[in-house]
Design a protein around this motif. Sequence first.
Motif, PDB file in Angstrom:
ATOM      1  N   LEU A 285      54.732  94.818  98.595  1.00 26.14           N
ATOM      2  CA  LEU A 285      54.042  94.252  97.444  1.00 26.14           C
ATOM      3  C   LEU A 285      52.541  94.545  97.520  1.00 26.14           C
ATOM      4  O   LEU A 285      51.993  94.732  98.602  1.00 26.14           O
ATOM      5  N   PRO A 286      51.847  94.571  96.372  1.00 25.51           N
ATOM      6  CA  PRO A 286      50.416  94.880  96.389  1.00 25.51           C
ATOM      7  C   PRO A 286      49.569  93.726  96.902  1.00 25.51           C
ATOM      8  O   PRO A 286      49.924  92.555  96.761  1.00 25.51           O
ATOM      9  N   GLY A 287      48.427  94.064  97.497  1.00 25.06           N
ATOM     10  CA  GLY A 287      47.478  93.054  97.941  1.00 25.06           C
ATOM     11  C   GLY A 287      48.089  92.079  98.920  1.00 25.06           C
ATOM     12  O   GLY A 287      48.852  92.456  99.815  1.00 25.06           O
ATOM     13  N   SER A 288      47.752  90.812  98.751  1.00 22.59           N
ATOM     14  CA  SER A 288      48.349  89.768  99.581  1.00 22.59           C
ATOM     15  C   SER A 288      49.388  88.980  98.792  1.00 22.59           C
ATOM     16  O   SER A 288      49.635  87.804  99.064  1.00 22.59           O
ATOM     17  N   GLN A 289      50.001  89.640  97.823  1.00 21.54           N
ATOM     18  CA  GLN A 289      51.069  89.000  97.051  1.00 21.54           C
ATOM     19  C   GLN A 289      52.218  88.633  97.974  1.00 21.54           C
ATOM     20  O   GLN A 289      52.580  89.392  98.873  1.00 21.54           O
ATOM     21  N   VAL A 290      52.793  87.441  97.773  1.00 19.30           N
ATOM     22  CA  VAL A 290      53.874  86.984  98.644  1.00 19.30           C
ATOM     23  C   VAL A 290      55.225  87.244  97.973  1.00 19.30           C
ATOM     24  O   VAL A 290      55.332  87.263  96.747  1.00 19.30           O
ATOM     25  N   PRO A 291      56.265  87.452  98.771  1.00 18.07           N
ATOM     26  CA  PRO A 291      57.565  87.816  98.193  1.00 18.07           C
ATOM     27  C   PRO A 291      58.303  86.622  97.596  1.00 18.07           C
ATOM     28  O   PRO A 291      58.254  85.505  98.119  1.00 18.07           O
ATOM     29  N   ALA A 292      59.009  86.891  96.516  1.00 18.82           N
ATOM     30  CA  ALA A 292      59.912  85.928  95.890  1.00 18.82           C
ATOM     31  C   ALA A 292      61.312  86.163  96.435  1.00 18.82           C
ATOM     32  O   ALA A 292      61.568  87.154  97.136  1.00 18.82           O
ATOM     33  N   PRO A 293      62.274  85.279  96.123  1.00 18.67           N
ATOM     34  CA  PRO A 293      63.630  85.444  96.649  1.00 18.67           C
ATOM     35  C   PRO A 293      64.241  86.811  96.376  1.00 18.67           C
ATOM     36  O   PRO A 293      64.916  87.378  97.243  1.00 18.67           O
ATOM     37  N   ALA A 294      64.014  87.381  95.191  1.00 18.36           N
ATOM     38  CA  ALA A 294      64.595  88.689  94.873  1.00 18.36           C
ATOM     39  C   ALA A 294      64.013  89.788  95.753  1.00 18.36           C
ATOM     40  O   ALA A 294      64.728  90.707  96.167  1.00 18.36           O
ATOM     41  N   ASP A 295      62.717  89.697  96.065  1.00 26.41           N
ATOM     42  CA  ASP A 295      62.091  90.680  96.950  1.00 26.41           C
ATOM     43  C   ASP A 295      62.698  90.609  98.343  1.00 26.41           C
ATOM     44  O   ASP A 295      62.972  91.636  98.977  1.00 26.41           O
ATOM     45  N   ILE A 296      62.905  89.405  98.826  1.00 29.27           N
ATOM     46  CA  ILE A 296      63.437  89.188 100.175  1.00 29.27           C
ATOM     47  C   ILE A 296      64.889  89.645 100.265  1.00 29.27           C
ATOM     48  O   ILE A 296      65.300  90.263 101.253  1.00 29.27           O
ATOM     49  N   ALA A 297      65.657  89.364  99.231  1.00 27.38           N
ATOM     50  CA  ALA A 297      67.080  89.721  99.236  1.00 27.38           C
ATOM     51  C   ALA A 297      67.291  91.233  99.300  1.00 27.38           C
ATOM     52  O   ALA A 297      68.350  91.695  99.746  1.00 27.38           O
TER      53      ALA A 297
END
Length: 314
Positions: A285-297
Motif C-alpha cells: 500500500l502507498p505511504g503509511s496506509q494500513v491494510p484493510a481485511p481484503a488487503d490482508i486476505a
Amino acid sequence: MIVTLTPNPSVDRTIAFDRIRRGAVQRATSSRIDPGGKGINVSRALQANRTPTLAVLPAGGPEGHLLTELLESAHVPYRAVEIAGAARMNIAAVEPDGTTTKLNEPGPQMSAAEVSALFDAAITAADGADWLVACGSLPPGVPESFYAELVLRCAAADLKVAIDTSGSPFPLAAVAHPQLIKPNHEELAELVGRPLPRIGDVVDAARGLVADSIETVVVSLGADGALGVDASGLVWAGATVDDPLSTVGAGDCLLAGFLHARVLGGDLEAAVREGVRWGAAAVRLPGSQVPAPADIAAVEVTSTNSPELDRVIS
C-alpha cells in the motif's frame, strides 16, 4: 481492547518519486498525509480490522491539531494530552521499488509535568485492557527510563505491556521485563550487543531474552519474514511481496496483526503468521496506509517451526 502509547507522534507526509537524485530538483508523482508514530500506526491497523483500540498521545500546536483531525478522519479513538510544543512533521520519500528515505524531526520539548500527564493518561487508559503497547522514539524532555518505568508500573497493576522502540530506551525497558518486545533485525543486534548475520543468530538472541524473563520476542526481518520466540518454541513466517510500494509502518502493522491474533486466542504460530500477513499487506500500500481485511486476505504466508538456521539475512 489494545491501548497504544505514542510519546512522539507525527504528521507523516509520504511523497513518491520516480527516482531520488541528491542535490537536484525532485518532482513528485504523488503524495499523501497520514497520522503517524509507531503506536498510532498500530491503532490505525487495529481499527481498520475492527479490533477495539485506543491511542494515547501528546498533541500540541497546529501540527497536533492536524494530527487529531487525521485520527478522527480515520475513526481511530484517541486520548490526547495537551502539550505546549508542536507535534513533529515527518517526510518519507518513496521510489517505485519500495525504497524509502525517511526524514524525521526530533519532536517537541516536553516538560516534566507534560511527561507525567502522558504517563498517567496511558496507565489510566490501559486499566482493564488486554495490552498496553508503547512504541517509538522519545521526544526531548522525556527521560530514557520512561518505558522502563511504564513496564514496572504496569507490572504492579497486572497489565500486559508490549514495547517497540530503539536506541538507549530499549535496553532499559527490556531489563524491566515487558511481556512482549518487537525489535527489527538491527534493533535486536543492538540490544544484545553483537552482529546477528544468520537466522540462527537471531533465534539464539531471542531465546536468550526469553530466558531472561521476557515472555515473547517477535523479530521483524523485512523481506526475510519474521521470527517469534517464547517458552513454547519458535516460529518463522514469511510472505512474498512482488509489488512493494512502501515499507513505512509495515513493522507496526506486523505488531498489530500479532496482537490481534493473540487477543483472539491464537497461539504463537497463528499470531506470527497473522503479523506477517498484516505487514506484507502494508508493504503493498502507498505511504503509511494500513491494510484493510481484503488487503490482508490477499496475502499468502508460509511458516515453519524449523527455519534454516544457516540462512544469511539479507
